[in-house]
Scaffold this active site. Sequence first.
Site, PDB file in Angstrom:
ATOM      1  N   VAL A   1      -7.016 -12.674 -16.877  1.00 20.67           N
ATOM      2  CA  VAL A   1      -6.821 -13.395 -18.140  1.00 20.67           C
ATOM      3  C   VAL A   1      -7.108 -14.876 -17.889  1.00 20.67           C
ATOM      4  CG1 VAL A   1      -5.168 -14.019 -19.942  1.00 20.67           C
ATOM      5  CG2 VAL A   1      -5.124 -11.730 -18.931  1.00 20.67           C
TER       6      VAL A   1
ATOM      7  N   LYS B   1      -7.543 -10.641 -10.613  1.00 20.47           N
ATOM      8  CA  LYS B   1      -7.738 -12.016 -10.155  1.00 20.47           C
ATOM      9  C   LYS B   1      -7.539 -12.094  -8.639  1.00 20.47           C
ATOM     10  CE  LYS B   1      -6.041 -16.622 -10.279  1.00 20.47           C
ATOM     11  NZ  LYS B   1      -5.020 -16.553  -9.224  1.00 20.47           N
TER      12      LYS B   1
ATOM     13  N   GLY C   1      -1.421 -14.033 -18.040  1.00 21.51           N
ATOM     14  CA  GLY C   1      -1.985 -13.019 -17.131  1.00 21.51           C
ATOM     15  C   GLY C   1      -0.922 -12.003 -16.755  1.00 21.51           C
ATOM     16  N   HIS C   2       0.250 -12.501 -16.349  1.00 22.54           N
ATOM     17  CA  HIS C   2       1.358 -11.593 -16.048  1.00 22.54           C
ATOM     18  C   HIS C   2       1.722 -10.770 -17.285  1.00 22.54           C
ATOM     19  CE1 HIS C   2       2.314 -15.020 -13.142  1.00 22.54           C
ATOM     20  NE2 HIS C   2       2.221 -13.987 -12.324  1.00 22.54           N
TER      21      HIS C   2
ATOM     22  N   LEU D   1       5.911 -16.951 -15.077  1.00 25.61           N
ATOM     23  CA  LEU D   1       4.987 -16.025 -15.740  1.00 25.61           C
ATOM     24  C   LEU D   1       4.107 -16.708 -16.779  1.00 25.61           C
ATOM     25  CD1 LEU D   1       7.459 -13.017 -16.221  1.00 25.61           C
ATOM     26  CD2 LEU D   1       5.931 -13.498 -14.291  1.00 25.61           C
TER      27      LEU D   1
ATOM     28  N   GLN E   1       4.635 -13.994   2.756  1.00 25.58           N
ATOM     29  CA  GLN E   1       3.197 -14.087   2.473  1.00 25.58           C
ATOM     30  C   GLN E   1       2.705 -15.534   2.426  1.00 25.58           C
ATOM     31  OE1 GLN E   1       3.680 -11.979  -1.415  1.00 25.58           O
ATOM     32  NE2 GLN E   1       2.158 -13.427  -2.163  1.00 25.58           N
TER      33      GLN E   1
ATOM     34  N   SER F   1      -0.060 -19.339 -11.778  1.00 30.93           N
ATOM     35  CA  SER F   1       1.179 -20.131 -11.774  1.00 30.93           C
ATOM     36  C   SER F   1       0.920 -21.493 -11.151  1.00 30.93           C
ATOM     37  CB  SER F   1       2.260 -19.397 -10.981  1.00 30.93           C
ATOM     38  OG  SER F   1       2.471 -18.114 -11.520  1.00 30.93           O
ATOM     39  N   ARG F   2      -0.051 -21.568 -10.236  1.00 35.45           N
ATOM     40  CA  ARG F   2      -0.317 -22.834  -9.529  1.00 35.45           C
ATOM     41  C   ARG F   2      -1.077 -23.846 -10.392  1.00 35.45           C
ATOM     42  NH1 ARG F   2      -0.895 -19.207  -4.840  1.00 35.45           N
ATOM     43  NH2 ARG F   2       0.651 -19.831  -3.285  1.00 35.45           N
TER      44      ARG F   2
ATOM     45  N   GLY G   1      -3.217  -7.521 -10.856  1.00 33.74           N
ATOM     46  CA  GLY G   1      -4.320  -8.225 -11.501  1.00 33.74           C
ATOM     47  C   GLY G   1      -5.543  -8.299 -10.606  1.00 33.74           C
TER      48      GLY G   1
END
Length: 302
Positions: A180, A153, A36-37, A33, A61, A190-191, A151
Amino acid sequence: MEVVHGVPEVRRAVESARRGGRKLGLVPTMGYLHAGHRALIEQAVRECDEVAVSIFVNPTQFGPNEDFARYPRDLERDLAVCREAGASWIFAPEPAVMYPQGPGVPGTLVLPPESLTRGLCGAFRPGHFVGVATVVAKLFALWQPDRAYFGLKDFQQTAVLRALTTDLMFPIALVLVPTVREPDGLAMSSRNVFLSPDERTTALALPRALQAGWAASHGPHARPADVLAAARAVLEATPGVALQYLELVDRETLVDTVDLARPAMLAVAAQVGKTRLIDNVATDGPAPLAAPVAAGSEARQA
Ligand code: AMP
């Protein structure tokens, strides 16, 4: 805050919230996290009586050549973020809880409308949105939240999940939260942790391209081609950005925009080194580089 791993524990948590007439919010995530999270969780905490955060790196996914195995994970740290943000429950299931038939046997799948998945990320990640829709439908069925937080994003994801919620008749309000960014404009992800210092600098071409496109869309007599050309010029001037797509799409239908008077989204995806990054901006919203940065946004720097 309680950490729950299995279906019976979730059912007990949901029942207790229901019995008390408490409004339940759900924030689905894949963990690791960042701010943004945290913005999603904090908004959920403000708007709901109880908030569940799911942390599950969803295998269905990811494509066979994608980064499922090396996707970053840090449950202990995630728990601290959720506790601080005021979540009531963390749902951290093993894959066998979400997919009891076993690895590679996903069971019933949810197929989103092709019109929403054939372009943008869907063209580069076949099957990705089937995996997203399937896991979110399972989370919705299990948690039965009043509100669920996502989000912007992942804009195409929000379009797919809006359709899923309507079409499968989930009585759930979707709340979409603005992207964010790091103080320099890079969208939090996260990446981002995978980016080397040089790649981290290169990656700034994405928000800068969106900024240029956004500015062009506000020019007199702006046409979609001008917006795309302005953004493309920034990307092409930056070595190390392997562009996957740059598109200006209608926000409702996701088809290429021909008319800037309608709400549109300028969206980009590119590979920087081994890391795939996505970003987008609404042409009628705030400029991407002027967007507010969440407090504590340094929490997850590359
Ligand atoms: P993920 O863990 O990447 O699957 O993301 C979980 C949720 O957080 C999704 O709804 C994402 O759209 C959202 N999210 C991820 N990054 C950001 C960000 N930078 N700003 C706002 N929301 C985000």
